[in-house]
Design an enzyme around this catalytic site. Structure first.
Site, PDB file in Angstrom:
ATOM      1  CG  ASP A  61      -3.115   3.855  10.896  1.00 44.14           C
ATOM      2  OD1 ASP A  61      -2.566   4.396  11.852  1.00 44.14           O
ATOM      3  OD2 ASP A  61      -4.296   4.042  10.585  1.00 44.14           O
ATOM      4  CB  THR A  62       1.978   0.264  10.739  1.00 46.28           C
ATOM      5  OG1 THR A  62       2.612   1.315  11.442  1.00 46.28           O
ATOM      6  CG2 THR A  62       2.961  -0.854  10.479  1.00 46.28           C
ATOM      7  CB  VAL A  63       0.747  -2.151   5.671  1.00 45.23           C
ATOM      8  CG1 VAL A  63      -0.032  -0.928   5.198  1.00 45.23           C
ATOM      9  CG2 VAL A  63       2.160  -2.123   5.095  1.00 45.23           C
TER      10      VAL A  63
END
Length: 367
Positions: free
Chosen positions: A188-190
């Site tokens: 996932d994106t941070v």
């Protein structure tokens, strides 16, 4: 900004977080908050730089799926997405499927800042640049550009080799297709959100994307209105900064980040805003149920949301997700020691794909 009170929060993705890596993930998130606050204490620093600095710290850690150490494409390369947005002005910049730029969030900010410059030919400045064009822009802007191979970490390479073997087996019908990839890899994106007591607000995201993604794939982290959103109305109404994580294609379909901002805007004329109900409705009705309708068994999304209502001296932090869990940390110049946690669903609600089980986990935290 040194005389302002600054609030910053970061996330390291909504999805699977292995217990074995929990300590290292918490430590890097704490460092991100500390570095963001350090930068905020320097006179002349703007709120965008606070968000940028926090995300740079996340990108530089090989245990995080952003920048160096990102998940690898089907071709075994690193291609990153990132975006940043200024809530006061509505300015936005992003880079997509970018190879060999050490800190993609710096590229996103450079694109945003470039849009402020006067163009003698009247050309419209870009909101987003992708691939080799984005890399060339980074070089012209004086950003650190590296050999793309140096951004491939040992951990990412080993994961790629393992899952490529399974990918080839699936293609050859040697084993049945499985969703185990989603459960075993950080996908996932941070991101980060920040606010100061002068009403400045900003949000940003950065991601290496899905493991084994097609080269050239651009995820929600680079798409306007999908991966991050920030708004601070001039009338002093509720300010909003959110950073989104999860499965990009599903998030892009609904423009999740902008949908949050729009819902706040439409709710301002009502008597108070119930943020819990707002998030529950958006993630359930706009994201989760439509995705299930597309035969997606477990639609994953996570929201890190900072809101500041008119007249309140400090913002409130919210976290909501449909995934297994979400890693977050937060701090302020008043309380500079960061708090970090990996929020996980209670066991009874850990299966959002099972009918009857709660699909959204929501909590609020005091800054």
């Amino acid at each position: 900004m040194s005389s302002s009170t600054v609030y910053v929060a970061v996330h390291a993705g909504a999805g699977h977080h292995d217990k074995a890596s929990e300590r290292s993930v918490k430590e890097v998130m704490k460092r991100a908050c500390t570095e963001a606050l350090r930068v905020s204490s320097i006179p002349g620093t703007d709120i965008l730089s606070v968000v940028e600095r926090a995300i740079v710290e996340l990108e530089d850690d090989e245990n995080i799926n952003a920048g160096t150490g990102s998940n690898l494409t089907l071709d075994g390369t690193v291609e990153c997405d990132a975006a940043i947005m200024d809530g006061r002005t509505g300015e936005f910049g992003s880079g997509g499927a970018v190879p060999g730029v050490k800190n993609p969030i710096k590229l996103a900010k450079a694109i945003l800042c470039h849009s402020r410059l006067f163009d003698g030919l009247g050309r419209i400045p870009p909101l987003m640049l992708v691939s080799s064009g984005a890399r060339s822009f980074a070089m012209r802007s004086g950003l650190e550009v590296v050999d793309p191979e140096t951004m491939v970490s040992k951990r990412a390479k080993e994961g790629w080799q393992k899952w490529m073997e399974r990918y080839n087996d699936v293609r050859e019908e040697m084993i049945p297709e499985s969703t185990a990839l989603l459960d075993a890899v950080i996908q996932d994106t941070v991101g980060a959100v920040a606010w100061d007591d002068r009403g400045n607000v900003a949000a940003g995201v950065s991601s290496g994307g899905l493991l084994l993604k097609n080269s050239g794939r651009v995820g929600e982290a680079a798409i306007f209105g999908a991966g991050c959103w920030a708004q601070q109305p001039s009338n002093g109404k509720t300010g909003v900064a959110c950073s989104i994580s999860g499965t990009g294609e599903h998030i892009i379909r609904v423009g999740l980040a902008r949908a949050i901002g729009d819902t706040f805007h439409l709710s301002e004329n009502q008597e108070g805003i119930d943020v819990h109900d707002l998030l529950l409705n958006l993630l359930t009705e706009r994201f989760y149920r439509p995705a299930v309708g597309y035969s997606i068994p477990r639609p994953n999304a996570g929201v890190l949301l900072l809101t500041a209502e008119s007249g309140n001296s400090k913002p409130r932090l919210w976290c909501a997700f449909t995934a297994e869990g979400m890693a977050i940390a937060y701090a302020s110049s008043e309380k500079p020691i960061p708090k970090a946690t990996i929020l996980r669903r209670p066991h009874i609600t850990s299966r959002p794909d099972v009918p009857g089980k709660q699909s959204v986990y929501i909590t609020a935290l005091s800054m």
